[in-house]
Design an enzyme around this catalytic site. Structure first.
Site: not given
Ligand code: CTP
Length: 213
Positions: A20-23, A87
């Site tokens: 995943t990502n930091y959004s 994101a």
């Protein structure tokens, strides 16, 4: 009727793990809240986020980019405006193991395959709809944002610089530049994400009014 996408996507590779990502979802949720306050019918399509579901709108919860694409496409026909603040992960693990992967000696290589570019798919079929995208960049902000604006047939792109203090994924504030296809660049200084959302929606309103003429 406005579709807002928000948050990260989650791309699983076994029953307990994902990429995943930091959004945080904060920018997208602020847009959805502000659009509802201004009288829009809002569909908020959100990847995993710890934010509470805002009242007064339709809410669709999704996990992966593929799920987000299905949700967006199923709502597209009824929408006038689409704002893609999510994101979206560009890649997903090529294989999703049924059972938890066990560790072995040495490194693990995880093959990834491309996810669909959701906003590019919308851009190809959008007709009169107004399409707003985001660009989160760590270098060459304006050049990269401009390239995405044209490549994905957007009406506006909101560019933010990952390295600027007060901008980005986890903050309650943002600093943005709004680019349009005529070459216009509006610089919006540091402000709360709700106020940033208002400034983006001001620009959307101008486009709606232009199309009515
Ligand atoms: N986007 C999308 N589907 C994807 C990737 C991105 O709809 N698979 C959308 C985002 O929601 C955003 C815009 O495209 O509105 C730009 O996303 P960004 O991650 O900045 O750019 P990419 O096009 O993925 O390019 P790169 O990762 O190479 O910077």
């Amino acid at each position: 009727r406005i579709i807002v996408t928000a948050g990260p996507t989650r791309e699983p590779f076994d029953p307990v793990r994902f990429i995943t990502n930091y959004s945080s979802g904060k920018m997208g949720y602020a847009l959805a809240v502000m659009a509802a306050r201004r009288g829009a019918e809002v569909v908020l399509i959100s990847g995993p986020s710890s934010l509470p579901v805002p009242p007064g709108m339709d809410f669709i919860s999704v996990g992966s980019a593929l799920e987000m694409r299905d949700a967006v496409m199923s709502c597209l026909a009824a929408a006038t405006v689409i704002v893609k603040a999510a994101a979206v992960a560009d890649y997903r693990p090529a294989v999703r193991a049924e059972n938890k992967l066990k560790k072995k000696q040495g490194p693990l290589v995880l093959p990834l395959e491309r996810n669909p570019d959701i906003i590019a798919e919308i851009g190809a079929v959008k007709g009169d709809r107004i399409l707003v995208g985001f660009a989160m960049e760590s270098e060459n902000l304006l050049a990269n944002a401009k390239a995405k604006l044209f490549a994905k047939n957007m009406d506006l792109i909101v560019a933010n610089d990952l390295h600027q203090t007060g901008a980005g994924f986890q903050c309650d504030t943002n600093i943005i530049k709004i680019l349009d296809p005529r070459g216009g660049i509006e610089e919006v200084p540091l402000m709360d994400k709700l106020d940033i959302a208002g400034r983006i929606l001001d620009r959307v309103k101008v486009l709606i009014d232009e199309r009515k003429c």
